[in-house]
Design a protein around this motif. Sequence first.
Motif, mmCIF file in Angstrom:
data_model
loop_
_atom_site.group_PDB
_atom_site.id
_atom_site.type_symbol
_atom_site.label_atom_id
_atom_site.label_comp_id
_atom_site.label_asym_id
_atom_site.label_seq_id
_atom_site.Cartn_x
_atom_site.Cartn_y
_atom_site.Cartn_z
ATOM 1 N N GLY A 296 0.784 -1.227 0.000
ATOM 2 C CA GLY A 296 0.000 0.000 0.000
ATOM 3 C C GLY A 296 0.817 1.279 0.000
ATOM 4 N N VAL A 297 0.383 2.222 0.824
ATOM 5 C CA VAL A 297 1.043 3.524 0.907
ATOM 6 C C VAL A 297 2.476 3.398 1.418
ATOM 7 C CG1 VAL A 297 0.256 4.127 3.232
ATOM 8 C CG2 VAL A 297 0.688 5.938 1.572
ATOM 9 N N CYS A 298 2.782 2.308 2.112
ATOM 10 C CA CYS A 298 4.133 2.110 2.649
ATOM 11 C C CYS A 298 5.170 1.928 1.552
ATOM 12 C CB CYS A 298 4.156 0.924 3.602
ATOM 13 S SG CYS A 298 3.172 1.209 5.085
ATOM 14 N N ARG A 299 4.724 1.740 0.314
ATOM 15 C CA ARG A 299 5.676 1.659 -0.805
ATOM 16 C C ARG A 299 6.506 2.932 -0.906
ATOM 17 N NH1 ARG A 299 1.057 -0.877 -3.957
ATOM 18 N NH2 ARG A 299 1.515 -3.102 -3.812
ATOM 19 N N LYS A 300 5.965 4.040 -0.434
ATOM 20 C CA LYS A 300 6.722 5.302 -0.437
ATOM 21 C C LYS A 300 8.005 5.193 0.376
ATOM 22 C CE LYS A 300 2.968 8.568 -1.125
ATOM 23 N NZ LYS A 300 2.412 9.828 -0.672
ATOM 24 N N LEU A 301 8.021 4.290 1.354
ATOM 25 C CA LEU A 301 9.191 4.137 2.213
ATOM 26 C C LEU A 301 10.369 3.496 1.481
ATOM 27 C CD1 LEU A 301 7.489 2.960 5.529
ATOM 28 C CD2 LEU A 301 8.276 5.264 4.934
ATOM 29 N N LYS A 302 10.135 2.917 0.295
ATOM 30 C CA LYS A 302 11.237 2.372 -0.499
ATOM 31 C C LYS A 302 12.251 3.452 -0.846
ATOM 32 C CE LYS A 302 9.048 -1.510 -2.794
ATOM 33 N NZ LYS A 302 8.666 -2.107 -4.077
ATOM 34 N N ASN B 209 5.837 12.519 7.079
ATOM 35 C CA ASN B 209 5.113 13.555 6.342
ATOM 36 C C ASN B 209 3.600 13.532 6.588
ATOM 37 O OD1 ASN B 209 5.316 15.773 4.603
ATOM 38 N ND2 ASN B 209 4.703 14.540 2.854
ATOM 39 N N ASN B 210 3.168 13.159 7.764
ATOM 40 C CA ASN B 210 1.747 13.035 8.088
ATOM 41 C C ASN B 210 1.007 12.118 7.128
ATOM 42 O OD1 ASN B 210 1.698 14.668 10.402
ATOM 43 N ND2 ASN B 210 1.618 16.500 9.141
ATOM 44 N N GLU B 211 1.739 11.197 6.483
ATOM 45 C CA GLU B 211 1.136 10.251 5.547
ATOM 46 C C GLU B 211 1.210 8.818 6.054
ATOM 47 O OE1 GLU B 211 1.949 12.004 1.171
ATOM 48 O OE2 GLU B 211 3.701 11.163 2.165
ATOM 49 N N ILE B 212 2.334 8.493 6.688
ATOM 50 C CA ILE B 212 2.564 7.115 7.126
ATOM 51 C C ILE B 212 2.969 7.139 8.597
ATOM 52 C CG2 ILE B 212 3.924 5.022 6.791
ATOM 53 C CD1 ILE B 212 4.450 5.985 3.915
ATOM 54 N N GLY B 213 2.301 6.334 9.363
ATOM 55 C CA GLY B 213 2.637 6.181 10.770
ATOM 56 C C GLY B 213 2.184 4.805 11.234
ATOM 57 N N PHE B 214 2.835 4.303 12.240
ATOM 58 C CA PHE B 214 2.506 2.989 12.773
ATOM 59 C C PHE B 214 2.222 3.135 14.259
ATOM 60 C CE2 PHE B 214 5.400 2.370 9.235
ATOM 61 C CZ PHE B 214 4.771 1.370 8.500
ATOM 62 N N ALA B 215 1.258 2.381 14.745
ATOM 63 C CA ALA B 215 0.988 2.376 16.182
ATOM 64 C C ALA B 215 2.253 1.951 16.920
ATOM 65 C CB ALA B 215 -0.151 1.420 16.500
ATOM 66 N N PRO B 216 2.589 2.622 18.010
ATOM 67 C CA PRO B 216 3.791 2.244 18.749
ATOM 68 C C PRO B 216 3.741 0.795 19.225
ATOM 69 C CG PRO B 216 2.548 3.916 19.951
ATOM 70 C CD PRO B 216 1.909 3.753 18.619
ATOM 71 N N GLU B 217 2.566 0.298 19.543
ATOM 72 C CA GLU B 217 2.435 -1.092 19.980
ATOM 73 C C GLU B 217 2.835 -2.050 18.849
ATOM 74 O OE1 GLU B 217 -0.224 1.517 22.305
ATOM 75 O OE2 GLU B 217 -0.020 1.203 20.157
ATOM 76 N N TYR B 218 2.488 -1.686 17.621
ATOM 77 C CA TYR B 218 2.867 -2.500 16.471
ATOM 78 C C TYR B 218 4.384 -2.474 16.291
ATOM 79 C CZ TYR B 218 3.592 -4.108 11.732
ATOM 80 O OH TYR B 218 4.067 -4.774 10.638
ATOM 81 N N LEU B 219 4.970 -1.279 16.298
ATOM 82 C CA LEU B 219 6.424 -1.155 16.152
ATOM 83 C C LEU B 219 7.141 -1.972 17.215
ATOM 84 C CD1 LEU B 219 6.742 2.650 15.371
ATOM 85 C CD2 LEU B 219 6.884 0.742 13.751
ATOM 86 N N TYR B 220 6.635 -1.914 18.429
ATOM 87 C CA TYR B 220 7.229 -2.665 19.537
ATOM 88 C C TYR B 220 7.134 -4.165 19.276
ATOM 89 C CZ TYR B 220 8.162 -4.123 24.343
ATOM 90 O OH TYR B 220 8.697 -4.707 25.462
ATOM 91 N N SER B 221 5.981 -4.623 18.823
ATOM 92 C CA SER B 221 5.757 -6.063 18.670
ATOM 93 C C SER B 221 6.553 -6.682 17.528
ATOM 94 C CB SER B 221 4.271 -6.352 18.484
ATOM 95 O OG SER B 221 3.820 -5.939 17.214
ATOM 96 N N VAL B 222 6.907 -5.912 16.508
ATOM 97 C CA VAL B 222 7.627 -6.478 15.365
ATOM 98 C C VAL B 222 9.113 -6.118 15.366
ATOM 99 C CG1 VAL B 222 5.578 -6.606 13.905
ATOM 100 C CG2 VAL B 222 7.026 -4.554 13.811
ATOM 101 N N SER B 223 9.573 -5.428 16.399
ATOM 102 C CA SER B 223 10.974 -5.017 16.474
ATOM 103 C C SER B 223 11.768 -5.957 17.385
ATOM 104 C CB SER B 223 11.075 -3.574 16.977
ATOM 105 O OG SER B 223 10.478 -3.453 18.258
ATOM 106 N N THR B 224 13.079 -5.771 17.367
ATOM 107 C CA THR B 224 13.994 -6.627 18.120
ATOM 108 C C THR B 224 14.629 -5.835 19.263
ATOM 109 O OG1 THR B 224 14.496 -7.875 16.119
ATOM 110 C CG2 THR B 224 16.061 -8.076 17.943
ATOM 111 N N LEU B 225 14.564 -6.373 20.456
ATOM 112 C CA LEU B 225 15.179 -5.733 21.620
ATOM 113 C C LEU B 225 16.687 -5.757 21.487
ATOM 114 C CD1 LEU B 225 14.875 -4.570 24.514
ATOM 115 C CD2 LEU B 225 15.015 -6.927 25.325
ATOM 116 N N VAL B 226 17.316 -4.575 21.668
ATOM 117 C CA VAL B 226 18.785 -4.504 21.613
ATOM 118 C C VAL B 226 19.387 -3.971 22.896
ATOM 119 C CG1 VAL B 226 18.920 -4.354 19.092
ATOM 120 C CG2 VAL B 226 18.763 -2.247 20.446
#
Length: 85
Positions: free
Chosen positions: A41-47, A65-82
Amino acid sequence: MEQHNFLKVTHADYLGGHTLRMTFNNGEVRTLDFTPLTKQGVCRKLKDLNYFKNFTLDPYTIDWNNEIGFAPEYLYSVSTLVGRA
């Protein structure tokens, strides 16, 4: 100790490619490669790396750019703890 009822991204750094290091308000530092998300979808812009690197933080999460954002809970759940901040 202060209780946090919801997650939010408090800091983010560009690491290279489509990867960001994010610090959350619970003190965890996590990394996420957004490459798989750039195929939908719109996330193709991130390429476009220039577009990807031009992120900001809103009060809760990362924003492009007020176009693409992700819920912080989603970012947390799919990211790797460092580590911890």
